[in-house]
Design a protein around this motif. Structure first.
Motif, PDB file in Angstrom:
ATOM      1  N   TYR A 204      -9.934 -34.402 -66.975  1.00 23.33           N
ATOM      2  CA  TYR A 204      -9.310 -34.877 -68.759  1.00 23.33           C
ATOM      3  C   TYR A 204     -10.331 -35.452 -69.572  1.00 23.33           C
ATOM      4  O   TYR A 204     -12.015 -35.595 -68.624  1.00 23.33           O
ATOM      5  CB  TYR A 204      -8.738 -36.079 -68.873  1.00 23.33           C
ATOM      6  CG  TYR A 204      -6.878 -35.460 -68.365  1.00 23.33           C
ATOM      7  CD1 TYR A 204      -6.001 -35.009 -69.340  1.00 23.33           C
ATOM      8  CD2 TYR A 204      -6.306 -35.245 -67.213  1.00 23.33           C
ATOM      9  CE1 TYR A 204      -5.124 -33.929 -69.125  1.00 23.33           C
ATOM     10  CE2 TYR A 204      -5.442 -34.732 -66.413  1.00 23.33           C
ATOM     11  CZ  TYR A 204      -4.253 -33.916 -67.894  1.00 23.33           C
ATOM     12  OH  TYR A 204      -3.309 -33.251 -67.833  1.00 23.33           O
ATOM     13  N   LYS A 210      -3.035 -37.965 -71.363  1.00 26.36           N
ATOM     14  CA  LYS A 210      -1.860 -38.826 -71.707  1.00 26.36           C
ATOM     15  C   LYS A 210       0.025 -37.866 -71.094  1.00 26.36           C
ATOM     16  O   LYS A 210      -0.437 -36.962 -71.232  1.00 26.36           O
ATOM     17  CB  LYS A 210      -1.266 -38.277 -72.674  1.00 26.36           C
ATOM     18  CG  LYS A 210      -2.871 -39.010 -74.374  1.00 26.36           C
ATOM     19  CD  LYS A 210      -2.602 -38.283 -75.241  1.00 26.36           C
ATOM     20  CE  LYS A 210      -3.967 -39.108 -76.187  1.00 26.36           C
ATOM     21  NZ  LYS A 210      -3.160 -38.250 -78.088  1.00 26.36           N
ATOM     22  N   ASP A 212       2.791 -37.978 -71.934  1.00 25.97           N
ATOM     23  CA  ASP A 212       3.387 -37.152 -73.019  1.00 25.97           C
ATOM     24  C   ASP A 212       3.378 -36.020 -73.660  1.00 25.97           C
ATOM     25  O   ASP A 212       3.702 -34.978 -74.135  1.00 25.97           O
ATOM     26  CB  ASP A 212       4.202 -37.607 -74.058  1.00 25.97           C
ATOM     27  CG  ASP A 212       2.968 -38.563 -74.895  1.00 25.97           C
ATOM     28  OD1 ASP A 212       2.315 -38.491 -74.535  1.00 25.97           O
ATOM     29  OD2 ASP A 212       3.475 -38.952 -76.386  1.00 25.97           O
ATOM     30  N   ASP A 213       1.704 -35.403 -72.709  1.00 25.13           N
ATOM     31  CA  ASP A 213       1.165 -34.383 -73.699  1.00 25.13           C
ATOM     32  C   ASP A 213       0.317 -33.938 -72.590  1.00 25.13           C
ATOM     33  O   ASP A 213      -0.904 -34.515 -72.707  1.00 25.13           O
ATOM     34  CB  ASP A 213       0.211 -34.226 -74.867  1.00 25.13           C
ATOM     35  CG  ASP A 213       0.044 -33.461 -75.516  1.00 25.13           C
ATOM     36  OD1 ASP A 213       0.377 -32.203 -74.107  1.00 25.13           O
ATOM     37  OD2 ASP A 213      -0.570 -33.214 -76.329  1.00 25.13           O
ATOM     38  N   GLU A 215      -1.799 -31.659 -71.050  1.00 26.09           N
ATOM     39  CA  GLU A 215      -2.310 -30.401 -71.924  1.00 26.09           C
ATOM     40  C   GLU A 215      -3.694 -30.861 -72.573  1.00 26.09           C
ATOM     41  O   GLU A 215      -4.662 -29.934 -72.837  1.00 26.09           O
ATOM     42  CB  GLU A 215      -1.866 -29.470 -72.396  1.00 26.09           C
ATOM     43  CG  GLU A 215      -2.627 -27.867 -72.054  1.00 26.09           C
ATOM     44  CD  GLU A 215      -1.599 -26.699 -72.719  1.00 26.09           C
ATOM     45  OE1 GLU A 215      -1.759 -25.528 -72.777  1.00 26.09           O
ATOM     46  OE2 GLU A 215      -0.092 -26.819 -73.112  1.00 26.09           O
ATOM     47  N   GLU A 216      -3.744 -31.690 -73.517  1.00 28.13           N
ATOM     48  CA  GLU A 216      -4.258 -32.422 -74.415  1.00 28.13           C
ATOM     49  C   GLU A 216      -5.604 -33.059 -73.910  1.00 28.13           C
ATOM     50  O   GLU A 216      -5.386 -33.997 -72.510  1.00 28.13           O
ATOM     51  CB  GLU A 216      -3.490 -33.892 -75.553  1.00 28.13           C
ATOM     52  CG  GLU A 216      -5.156 -33.974 -76.601  1.00 28.13           C
ATOM     53  CD  GLU A 216      -4.257 -35.473 -77.474  1.00 28.13           C
ATOM     54  OE1 GLU A 216      -5.274 -35.770 -78.609  1.00 28.13           O
ATOM     55  OE2 GLU A 216      -2.851 -35.110 -77.479  1.00 28.13           O
ATOM     56  N   ARG A 332      -3.426 -21.355 -77.491  1.00 26.99           N
ATOM     57  CA  ARG A 332      -4.111 -22.520 -76.341  1.00 26.99           C
ATOM     58  C   ARG A 332      -5.957 -21.978 -75.574  1.00 26.99           C
ATOM     59  O   ARG A 332      -6.441 -23.265 -75.824  1.00 26.99           O
ATOM     60  CB  ARG A 332      -3.736 -24.021 -76.046  1.00 26.99           C
ATOM     61  CG  ARG A 332      -2.594 -23.979 -77.491  1.00 26.99           C
ATOM     62  CD  ARG A 332      -1.708 -25.459 -76.987  1.00 26.99           C
ATOM     63  NE  ARG A 332      -1.121 -25.485 -76.098  1.00 26.99           N
ATOM     64  CZ  ARG A 332       0.170 -25.040 -76.363  1.00 26.99           C
ATOM     65  NH1 ARG A 332       0.512 -24.967 -77.145  1.00 26.99           N
ATOM     66  NH2 ARG A 332       0.993 -24.653 -75.006  1.00 26.99           N
ATOM     67  N   LEU A 366       3.527 -30.782 -66.524  1.00 25.89           N
ATOM     68  CA  LEU A 366       2.449 -30.148 -67.938  1.00 25.89           C
ATOM     69  C   LEU A 366       3.281 -28.347 -67.574  1.00 25.89           C
ATOM     70  O   LEU A 366       3.871 -28.374 -69.336  1.00 25.89           O
ATOM     71  CB  LEU A 366       1.833 -29.458 -66.681  1.00 25.89           C
ATOM     72  CG  LEU A 366      -0.102 -28.973 -67.503  1.00 25.89           C
ATOM     73  CD1 LEU A 366       0.071 -29.369 -69.115  1.00 25.89           C
ATOM     74  CD2 LEU A 366      -1.000 -29.169 -66.617  1.00 25.89           C
ATOM     75  N   GLN A 369       6.393 -29.018 -70.612  1.00 31.16           N
ATOM     76  CA  GLN A 369       5.659 -29.537 -72.122  1.00 31.16           C
ATOM     77  C   GLN A 369       4.965 -28.189 -72.490  1.00 31.16           C
ATOM     78  O   GLN A 369       5.359 -28.070 -73.795  1.00 31.16           O
ATOM     79  CB  GLN A 369       5.211 -30.885 -71.908  1.00 31.16           C
ATOM     80  CG  GLN A 369       5.305 -31.753 -71.284  1.00 31.16           C
ATOM     81  CD  GLN A 369       4.527 -32.805 -71.398  1.00 31.16           C
ATOM     82  OE1 GLN A 369       2.689 -32.316 -71.087  1.00 31.16           O
ATOM     83  NE2 GLN A 369       4.184 -33.425 -70.761  1.00 31.16           N
ATOM     84  N   ARG A 370       4.683 -27.401 -71.594  1.00 27.18           N
ATOM     85  CA  ARG A 370       3.981 -26.503 -72.962  1.00 27.18           C
ATOM     86  C   ARG A 370       4.695 -24.993 -72.877  1.00 27.18           C
ATOM     87  O   ARG A 370       4.370 -24.583 -73.865  1.00 27.18           O
ATOM     88  CB  ARG A 370       3.263 -25.245 -71.247  1.00 27.18           C
ATOM     89  CG  ARG A 370       2.049 -25.816 -70.546  1.00 27.18           C
ATOM     90  CD  ARG A 370       0.928 -25.233 -69.579  1.00 27.18           C
ATOM     91  NE  ARG A 370      -0.081 -24.376 -70.517  1.00 27.18           N
ATOM     92  CZ  ARG A 370      -0.723 -23.172 -69.580  1.00 27.18           C
ATOM     93  NH1 ARG A 370       0.067 -22.805 -68.831  1.00 27.18           N
ATOM     94  NH2 ARG A 370      -1.079 -22.510 -70.376  1.00 27.18           N
ATOM     95  N   ARG A 373       6.466 -26.747 -76.214  1.00 26.99           N
ATOM     96  CA  ARG A 373       5.417 -26.633 -77.461  1.00 26.99           C
ATOM     97  C   ARG A 373       5.587 -25.166 -77.780  1.00 26.99           C
ATOM     98  O   ARG A 373       6.217 -24.565 -79.320  1.00 26.99           O
ATOM     99  CB  ARG A 373       4.901 -26.331 -76.985  1.00 26.99           C
ATOM    100  CG  ARG A 373       3.366 -26.828 -78.197  1.00 26.99           C
ATOM    101  CD  ARG A 373       2.051 -27.476 -77.936  1.00 26.99           C
ATOM    102  NE  ARG A 373       1.990 -28.955 -77.405  1.00 26.99           N
ATOM    103  CZ  ARG A 373       0.702 -29.691 -77.390  1.00 26.99           C
ATOM    104  NH1 ARG A 373      -0.456 -28.863 -77.418  1.00 26.99           N
ATOM    105  NH2 ARG A 373       0.872 -30.295 -76.971  1.00 26.99           N
TER     106      ARG A 373
END
Length: 381
Positions: A204, A210, A212-213, A215-216, A332, A366, A369-370, A373
């Motif tokens: 990372y 994170k 809650d995210d 992928e960031e 992304r 992950l 979440q992807r 989104r």
């Protein structure tokens, strides 16, 4: 008694007797000389024939050695940009299998990964298909062996290089006390775990995930970027990773350097040798696995390190890039690969950018979440 009565005198007969013996002697000598000359000629011919055979053998041996060296050199790219764990035989077998099924037949994730590996392999080594179709099986098997020998050698070289460099970067970045010993890996994992809790955040940006995210910032770790540049563009280039890459053109700078050395041969870096001008998903996956190994306390490569499975780790990274759950996720990924290419090569290519880490402990979160989104982006006006 007169001479006539006594016949010819001995003196009269002597010349004939002496002459006859002399001729025979001369003939014998000539015959001996001819035999010697003939033997010498035969020997010269035999020597010439043997020299020709030796020359042919040496020429053939030299040609074979050149071919072997070529295969080994070409094979150095395989683990780095094609596949870290799948065999070349498996890649070829999957491509062959697809000729025997319907074009729209369903395939598994593993089969798709193998097929993309085959395409990557043949695009990198465009000579392979023609060579493979022309060779007898023994030659073909030997060629694959030499390619894999080069792949193993390159992986070993990169592992040795990163063992030292990663320890230097960790000491500079985190300043552990005592510092990580570049020559001793046995306590490396525990030092790093005490510093940042676990070695997984190395993937990372700023080494922080994170919850809650997830992928960031994923795959933007500074040490990853340093390792990538150390392997593909030279260890010295790994010093320059903080900028955005817009002012650095590694490929063009190297071309200028070669021209400025007055004909002296300048060593090419890996990316130039394999004609690589953009960062690819599988090359990222390779580097991540190498860095993870460098951060561990294990001293030799193995597929499973305790409770950590490198094969699954590599496949998860590859699938992250190559199996995006939707169009927004793919965009992304494209942006991430453009970022990598700009940081490494100093420019961004937007053509033909393909897809690759889900950490084992966060892979399901992950993925959810992807997908969520992507659905939100697709449904929004």
């Amino acid at each position: 008694m007169s001479d006539a009565e006594h016949g010819a005198s001995p003196v009269d007969e002597l010349p004939n007797s002496v002459g006859s013996g002399s001729v025979e002697h001369q003939q014998a000598e000539a015959s001996d000389d001819q035999a010697v000359i003939s033997a010498q000629a035969r020997q010269r011919r035999r020597i010439a024939q043997l020299e020709e055979k030796l020359l042919a053998l040496e020429s053939g041996r030299a040609a074979k050695e050149r071919q072997t060296n070529y295969y080994v050199a070409q094979g150095r790219a395989i683990r780095r940009i094609v596949t870290l764990f799948d065999s070349l035989e498996d890649l070829v077998a999957e491509n062959d299998r697809r000729y025997d099924v319907e074009e729209d037949a369903e395939t598994t994730t593993d089969q798709d990964r193998l097929q993309i590996g085959y395409i990557t392999f043949t695009n990198t080594m465009r000579w392979f298909f023609k060579k493979a179709t022309e060779q007898e099986y023994e030659e073909y098997a030997q060629m694959l062996k030499m390619l894999w020998q080069g792949a193993d050698a390159a992986q070993g070289d990169d592992t040795s290089k990163l063992k030292v460099l990663v320890s230097e970067w960790v000491n500079r970045e985190f300043k552990p006390d005592p510092p990580v010993d570049p020559d001793d890996k046995h306590s490396r994992y525990f030092v790093l775990r005490n510093l940042i809790g676990t070695i997984q955040p190395f993937v990372y940006e700023k080494y922080t995930a994170k919850p809650d995210d997830l992928e960031e910032g994923l795959f933007k770790g500074k040490i990853l970027l340093q390792a990538y540049k150390a392997v593909f563009t030279s260890p010295s280039s790994a010093k320059d990773v903080d900028g955005d890459g817009d002012g650095v053109d590694i490929i063009q700078n190297n071309r200028r350097a070669r021209k400025s050395f007055n004909g002296l041969k300048v060593k090419k870096h890996v990316a130039q040798i394999i004609k690589m001008e953009k960062v690819t998903p599988r090359s990222i996956a390779y580097i991540i696995c190498q860095v993870r190994f460098a951060l561990s306390s294990v001293t030799s490569w193995r597929s499973v390190d305790g409770d950590f499975d490198y094969v699954q780790f590599w496949r998860t990274i590859v699938d992250f890039f190559e199996r995006a759950p939707g169009r927004e996720a793919q965009r992304r990924i494209d942006r991430l690969l453009e970022w990598w290419t700009r940081k490494v090569f100093g420019r961004s290519h937007r053509d033909d950018l393909s897809q690759t880490v889900k950490d084992n402990m966060s892979v399901n979160a992950l993925a959810r979440q992807r997908a969520a989104r992507d659905d939100a982006a697709f449904d929004s006006p």
